[in-house]
Design a protein around this motif. Structure first.
Motif, PDB file in Angstrom:
ATOM      1  N   VAL A 151      13.715  -0.328  -4.975  1.00 15.44           N
ATOM      2  CA  VAL A 151      12.990   0.816  -4.429  1.00 15.44           C
ATOM      3  C   VAL A 151      13.986   1.898  -4.009  1.00 15.44           C
ATOM      4  CG1 VAL A 151      11.455   1.610  -2.590  1.00 15.44           C
ATOM      5  CG2 VAL A 151      11.039  -0.612  -3.684  1.00 15.44           C
ATOM      6  N   LEU A 152      13.809   3.109  -4.570  1.00 13.30           N
ATOM      7  CA  LEU A 152      14.673   4.240  -4.250  1.00 13.30           C
ATOM      8  C   LEU A 152      14.020   5.202  -3.261  1.00 13.30           C
ATOM      9  CD1 LEU A 152      15.977   5.027  -7.843  1.00 13.30           C
ATOM     10  CD2 LEU A 152      17.049   3.622  -6.086  1.00 13.30           C
ATOM     11  N   TRP A 153      12.701   5.150  -3.179  1.00  8.50           N
ATOM     12  CA  TRP A 153      11.961   6.005  -2.254  1.00  8.50           C
ATOM     13  C   TRP A 153      10.629   5.341  -1.930  1.00  8.50           C
ATOM     14  CZ3 TRP A 153       7.127   8.157  -2.573  1.00  8.50           C
ATOM     15  CH2 TRP A 153       6.791   9.088  -1.582  1.00  8.50           C
ATOM     16  N   SER A 154      10.152   5.543  -0.707  1.00  9.98           N
ATOM     17  CA  SER A 154       8.855   4.999  -0.289  1.00  9.98           C
ATOM     18  C   SER A 154       8.174   5.975   0.659  1.00  9.98           C
ATOM     19  CB  SER A 154       9.054   3.651   0.420  1.00  9.98           C
ATOM     20  OG  SER A 154       7.845   3.214   1.001  1.00  9.98           O
ATOM     21  N   SER A 155       6.851   5.945   0.672  1.00  9.42           N
ATOM     22  CA  SER A 155       6.088   6.789   1.599  1.00  9.42           C
ATOM     23  C   SER A 155       6.161   6.251   3.032  1.00  9.42           C
ATOM     24  CB  SER A 155       4.629   6.896   1.154  1.00  9.42           C
ATOM     25  OG  SER A 155       4.051   5.612   1.023  1.00  9.42           O
ATOM     26  N   HIS A 156       6.575   5.016   3.212  1.00  9.21           N
ATOM     27  CA  HIS A 156       6.773   4.385   4.535  1.00  9.21           C
ATOM     28  C   HIS A 156       5.565   4.505   5.460  1.00  9.21           C
ATOM     29  CE1 HIS A 156      10.920   3.373   3.799  1.00  9.21           C
ATOM     30  NE2 HIS A 156      11.170   4.611   3.449  1.00  9.21           N
ATOM     31  N   GLY A 168       0.781  -1.232   0.000  1.00  7.04           N
ATOM     32  CA  GLY A 168       0.000   0.000   0.000  1.00  7.04           C
ATOM     33  C   GLY A 168       0.806   1.273   0.000  1.00  7.04           C
ATOM     34  N   ASN A 169       2.129   1.180  -0.058  1.00  6.59           N
ATOM     35  CA  ASN A 169       2.975   2.371  -0.086  1.00  6.59           C
ATOM     36  C   ASN A 169       3.147   2.898  -1.498  1.00  6.59           C
ATOM     37  OD1 ASN A 169       4.324   3.289   2.521  1.00  6.59           O
ATOM     38  ND2 ASN A 169       4.434   1.062   2.683  1.00  6.59           N
ATOM     39  N   LEU A 170       3.368   4.193  -1.588  1.00  9.94           N
ATOM     40  CA  LEU A 170       3.740   4.827  -2.832  1.00  9.94           C
ATOM     41  C   LEU A 170       5.253   4.689  -2.940  1.00  9.94           C
ATOM     42  CD1 LEU A 170       2.413   6.462  -5.115  1.00  9.94           C
ATOM     43  CD2 LEU A 170       2.938   8.522  -3.812  1.00  9.94           C
ATOM     44  N   VAL A 171       5.763   4.126  -4.040  1.00  7.67           N
ATOM     45  CA  VAL A 171       7.198   3.877  -4.168  1.00  7.67           C
ATOM     46  C   VAL A 171       7.734   4.322  -5.528  1.00  7.67           C
ATOM     47  CG1 VAL A 171       7.224   1.927  -2.556  1.00  7.67           C
ATOM     48  CG2 VAL A 171       6.870   1.487  -4.967  1.00  7.67           C
ATOM     49  N   VAL A 172       8.999   4.737  -5.531  1.00  6.85           N
ATOM     50  CA  VAL A 172       9.733   5.030  -6.755  1.00  6.85           C
ATOM     51  C   VAL A 172      10.760   3.915  -6.908  1.00  6.85           C
ATOM     52  CG1 VAL A 172      11.298   6.616  -7.937  1.00  6.85           C
ATOM     53  CG2 VAL A 172       9.466   7.523  -6.481  1.00  6.85           C
ATOM     54  N   SER A 173      10.726   3.232  -8.056  1.00  8.91           N
ATOM     55  CA  SER A 173      11.649   2.122  -8.323  1.00  8.91           C
ATOM     56  C   SER A 173      12.398   2.379  -9.611  1.00  8.91           C
ATOM     57  CB  SER A 173      10.884   0.805  -8.460  1.00  8.91           C
ATOM     58  OG  SER A 173      10.049   0.585  -7.365  1.00  8.91           O
ATOM     59  N   ASN A 174      13.578   1.765  -9.712  1.00  2.77           N
ATOM     60  CA  ASN A 174      14.322   1.854 -10.962  1.00  2.77           C
ATOM     61  C   ASN A 174      13.918   0.693 -11.873  1.00  2.77           C
ATOM     62  OD1 ASN A 174      15.713  -0.398 -10.006  1.00  2.77           O
ATOM     63  ND2 ASN A 174      17.573   0.747  -9.509  1.00  2.77           N
ATOM     64  N   GLY A 175      14.563   0.575 -13.018  1.00  7.21           N
ATOM     65  CA  GLY A 175      14.235  -0.460 -13.991  1.00  7.21           C
ATOM     66  C   GLY A 175      14.483  -1.877 -13.503  1.00  7.21           C
ATOM     67  N   LYS A 176      15.256  -2.027 -12.430  1.00  2.13           N
ATOM     68  CA  LYS A 176      15.535  -3.350 -11.865  1.00  2.13           C
ATOM     69  C   LYS A 176      14.663  -3.637 -10.645  1.00  2.13           C
ATOM     70  CE  LYS A 176      20.242  -3.139 -13.521  1.00  2.13           C
ATOM     71  NZ  LYS A 176      21.653  -3.041 -13.199  1.00  2.13           N
TER      72      LYS A 176
END
Length: 196
Positions: free
Chosen positions: A108-113, A97-105
């Motif tokens: 996860v580089l960022w999460s709303s935690h 349920g978190n909003l996350v930024v991921s790279n092509g692999k």
């Protein structure tokens, strides 16, 4: 008669297309993510959320920007300390349920935690105030996380600097390293204008 039917069919198709895509242009759901270079736009087209690069840089960031200003004006950046090195980034809602930024692999580089304890799926909506709200439930009333709780690049008029003792939340401005001096000058100008 044939032209009347054709126009009716065309109008019906356009209406269906509009209803299908226009109703959720400001929202990310578990089934609708944003892939670089896609973006979403707030309902009244004030802000956009998506991928961008700074001038003279190939690094990619996910952020909220003013939509109708010609000069790129960043309001908030999610992955400001961990930029993407290519254009294969994705912003989505993860299984927890978190909003996350991921790279092509899929790293996860960022999460709303946030700790989402309900079974309802979460959605993230970009509001015309510039706030990105992660919530669960159909009505969107139960906010789990808001970008206004972690302001970084700009102090918008609707952001409230505060401390919530019960929840243990402290809303304070956290500058992006490269923009710290700019943010301090902007804050002092805003403070000066509000005192005058």
């Amino acid at each position: 008669m044939g032209k009347t039917i054709s126009y009716s069919v065309l109008l019906a198709l356009i209406s269906c297309f509009y209803l299908l895509f226009a109703t959720a242009l400001d929202t990310i759901t578990p089934s609708k993510s944003i892939k670089d270079p896609e973006f979403i736009i707030s309902q009244n087209v004030v802000f956009q959320l998506g991928f961008f690069s700074l001038a003279n840089s190939s690094s990619r960031y996910v952020g909220i920007l003013y939509n109708q200003i010609l000069v790129q004006t960043v309001v908030c950046v999610a992955n400001r300390n961990r930029p993407l090195k290519d254009s294969f980034g994705i912003l989505n809602i993860s299984d927890d349920g978190n909003l996350v930024v991921s790279n092509g692999k899929a790293k996860v580089l960022w999460s709303s935690h946030v700790n989402n304890t309900t079974l309802n799926p979460t959605t993230a909506q970009l509001l015309d105030s510039g706030n990105l709200v992660l919530s669960n439930g159909d009505d969107g009333a139960s906010s789990l996380w808001e970008s206004f709780e972690d302001p970084s690049n700009a102090f918008l008029q609707t952001i409230k600097i505060s401390i919530d003792v019960k929840k243990g939340r402290k809303v304070e401005i956290k500058s992006w390293k490269a923009l710290m001096i700019h943010l301090m000058v902007t804050f002092l100008l805003v403070l000066n204008l509000s005192i005058s």
